[in-house]
Scaffold this motif. Structure first.
Motif, PDB file in Angstrom:
ATOM      1  N   LYS A 160       0.817  -1.220   0.000  1.00  0.00           N
ATOM      2  CA  LYS A 160       0.000   0.000   0.000  1.00  0.00           C
ATOM      3  C   LYS A 160       0.849   1.267   0.000  1.00  0.00           C
ATOM      4  N   ASN A 195       0.531   3.946  -2.871  1.00  0.00           N
ATOM      5  CA  ASN A 195       0.211   5.348  -2.581  1.00  0.00           C
ATOM      6  C   ASN A 195       1.256   6.286  -3.186  1.00  0.00           C
ATOM      7  N   THR A 244      -2.622  16.823   1.130  1.00  0.00           N
ATOM      8  CA  THR A 244      -3.077  15.565   0.527  1.00  0.00           C
ATOM      9  C   THR A 244      -4.529  15.615   0.054  1.00  0.00           C
ATOM     10  N   LYS A 263      -5.127  14.786  -3.873  1.00  0.00           N
ATOM     11  CA  LYS A 263      -5.760  13.516  -4.217  1.00  0.00           C
ATOM     12  C   LYS A 263      -6.944  13.735  -5.156  1.00  0.00           C
ATOM     13  N   TYR A 267      -0.276  11.455   2.024  1.00  0.00           N
ATOM     14  CA  TYR A 267      -0.722  10.393   1.103  1.00  0.00           C
ATOM     15  C   TYR A 267       0.109   9.114   1.188  1.00  0.00           C
ATOM     16  N   LEU A 327      -1.670   7.807   4.547  1.00  0.00           N
ATOM     17  CA  LEU A 327      -3.106   8.087   4.665  1.00  0.00           C
ATOM     18  C   LEU A 327      -3.590   7.756   6.088  1.00  0.00           C
ATOM     19  N   GLN A 375      -8.202  11.282   6.486  1.00  0.00           N
ATOM     20  CA  GLN A 375      -8.203  11.407   5.029  1.00  0.00           C
ATOM     21  C   GLN A 375      -9.409  10.695   4.424  1.00  0.00           C
ATOM     22  N   SER A 376      -9.776   9.568   5.023  1.00  0.00           N
ATOM     23  CA  SER A 376     -10.933   8.841   4.473  1.00  0.00           C
ATOM     24  C   SER A 376     -12.211   9.666   4.646  1.00  0.00           C
ATOM     25  N   SER A 395     -10.109  11.481   0.516  1.00  0.00           N
ATOM     26  CA  SER A 395      -8.794  11.255  -0.092  1.00  0.00           C
ATOM     27  C   SER A 395      -8.556   9.782  -0.364  1.00  0.00           C
ATOM     28  N   CYS A 396      -9.270   8.927   0.321  1.00  0.00           N
ATOM     29  CA  CYS A 396      -9.026   7.486   0.193  1.00  0.00           C
ATOM     30  C   CYS A 396     -10.191   6.729   0.804  1.00  0.00           C
ATOM     31  N   GLU A 432      -7.293   1.695   1.835  1.00  0.00           N
ATOM     32  CA  GLU A 432      -6.037   2.195   1.256  1.00  0.00           C
ATOM     33  C   GLU A 432      -5.055   2.712   2.316  1.00  0.00           C
TER      34      GLU A 432
END
Lengths: 376, 376
Positions: free
Chosen positions: B24, B28, B224, B228, B245, B248, B252-253, B257-258, B262
């Protein structure tokens, strides 16, 4: 930057920097030793706040004997530096048994803490080193609601009795109580109430264990808020095990453990920018220098800025803090870019953990560097 | 415990342990390189999240050229490991000048960032090393409200013009914008709005600077969440400089962003006790293993426990975390004492900073240990 800063003035340090006022650290350590002596109880000092050799030497009055730690890494670190009579003050699990066995072998007195039937079974599944027994404290929960057997339960009494019965494998040392619920108190009086309740429940537990013919050689309670308030009922105990008292912090001041002036640690930080339109300035202490603990607890934000009661640390990113006045316009001329501010942290255990070196200060000069152990 | 764990299974690690999923992390890093390439912009990766050699090698696609750091310690660390074209992405103050000078001397390309007239004056008060000029980015605040000159202000334009005029001392590189305000967005759409606003303001600033006859060789934005979300207007930029990033995190989720799957990092922790009466269990990850960041942000507490959406990290002390079910009775048989849980952190930059070693995992085995730099 691994070069020693001993002999440098505070102004020469790269910031953020974690400073210790040596006079205050010594006074805090000496004070707790005297408190315990006056009550006729031992001090088994908790090392988790500082995790340094030098701090634990002061806590033990130079004897290097009689400490309790929060990680097995600390046990090994202190064993490496000539300490003995170390209690690994953490719930015992199977994963740590090889290291527990090694420490039991190499130290004269190494103690573990069990908090359940399973932990006792885990312990006795291993043979202690030749000529040794496992030296064991039973952790009893007298109201903290974290780890430990609940003081009221009959099965807790049975477990204490069992610990006293495995004489070939186990030496039963006594009972360990952490009154961490004192941190939820709102006032001095509430802290004392928590302390008294913990002691009362512990003594009740001891009596019930005695009825089964088992002696608890050593009984004790901990937490700095409770131990900073000596009382007659504490004389019935054998040991106290506070830790934070070495540094103290703003949280302790709100619990009546100290006044702000007794806090022995602070984070030095530099002003790095003026933002008059926002009525803000920036400092070079972000959450990696202070942590975001204490969020929402203080009108002055994430700590107290020494000699500047009108300043608030209103936000932090990784390497930058935001300073605002509580009221009025910021007097930027009073705070030139590059000048220093000193932050008393909300929670010194957390802030200390962010720094790989503590700069020990006397009269504005660095007189020593203390390096904490880290990890698990 | 300094022995290498390479080759060990995850189950053999002492916990808490910071794990990186190598597949991962690589994905990324590769993804951001490809995003930038597709848009025809360079990636000047921010190293602050991981602070490791290995992470920055992946971020630069192996070139070891073109990074931005959050501390001068990082600059020195990366210079020591063969990196070049390093931007010290932090407001310049006088205290750092000797180290800035040394880095300017030893590297082919070392850049600093100024955010005020005072910073420019501080810089030109020192003579650059022989045969060199100070290589400078101007930090422009396009809405983030942290450091930088405000994009609208005429004096900001004048400062850019001045930077272009000190040709014997300064090489003016361009403009640096951090759109950290994207972290205050509540939705994907809001993140995009913040990104677009930052770009629009930056381009407006560039035009106004151009009118004074000054060329901005390199202009870029970071964060990020914004990077993203590739967009046409980003093609007008020269550089992007996101950092988080690489790992992450849960934050971020929540910003789009992801997806949680991830996230490349997690904290491994062991269950250390069952407390059925409280419907709780304890884990060996406290705030020193995770930090208390994210307080109040998630129904699952201070992070997300992988494969266990019904579990909440409801509290943490220094070395202990408290786990409760979101609803119903905890099935303790499913979670034996000693077994592992894996926590996706709210903020990986903060959590990574708590660990002196990152265990890099492939197929449940440790394949490498990455050791971050630390301090300032």
């Amino acid at each position: 930057m691994t070069n020693s800063k001993v002999g440098h003035r505070i102004e020469e340090l790269t910031t953020p920097a974690f400073l210790l006022d040596l006079v205050k650290v010594k006074s805090n350590c000496q004070g707790m030793l005297e408190t315990c002596k006056a009550m006729g109880v031992s001090l088994r000092a908790q090392t988790k706040t500082h995790k340094t050799v030098e701090g634990a030497v002061l806590q033990t009055g130079g004897s290097r004997k009689g400490i309790v730690t929060s990680t097995i890494d600390e046990c090994e670190f202190y064993a490496d530096h000539g300490f003995d009579d170390i209690l690994y003050g953490y719930p015992l699990i199977a994963h740590h048994m090889p290291r527990i066995s090694a420490l039991t072998r190499r130290l004269e007195k190494f103690h573990v803490m069990v908090d359940s039937k399973l932990a006792v079974e885990t312990l006795i599944a291993s043979q202690p080193p030749t000529g040794k027994t496992w030296s064991v404290f039973l952790k009893v929960d007298c109201g903290n609601n974290r780890a430990g057997v609940w003081w009221e339960d009959e099965e807790s009494i049975i477990l204490a009795h069992q610990l006293g019965s495995y004489s070939s494998l186990i030496t039963f040392r006594g009972l360990y109580v952490h009154c961490g619920n004192s941190y939820y108190a709102k006032t001095d009086v509430e802290v004392e109430k928590v302390r008294d309740e913990n002691i009362e429940r512990l003594l009740n537990f001891v009596d019930r264990v005695k009825e089964r013919g088992v002696t608890c050689e050593t009984i004790g309670i901990g937490s700095t808020p409770s131990c900073k308030k000596p009382s007659d009922n504490m004389k019935k105990l054998d040991e106290l095990h506070p830790g934070n008292y070495v540094f103290l912090d703003v949280q302790q001041s709100t619990l009546g453990s100290c006044i702000v002036d007794e806090i022995a640690c602070r984070v030095a930080t530099r002003i790095i920018g003026h933002y008059p339109k926002r009525n803000q300035m920036l400092i070079d202490c972000g959450f990696t220098g202070l942590t975001k603990q204490g969020e929402g607890m203080l009108v002055t934000g994430y700590g107290i800025i020494r000699d500047n009661p009108n300043l608030k640390i209103c936000n932090m990113t990784q390497e930058i803090g935001y300073i605002e006045p509580l009221k009025g316009k910021l007097d930027f001329e009073k705070y030139p870019v590059g000048s220093l501010l000193f932050i008393f942290p909300w929670h010194s255990c957390a802030t200390a953990a962010m720094h790989s070196v503590y700069y020990v200060i006397e009269e504005d000069k660095v007189v020593a560097e203390w390096k904490p152990t880290r990890g698990w």
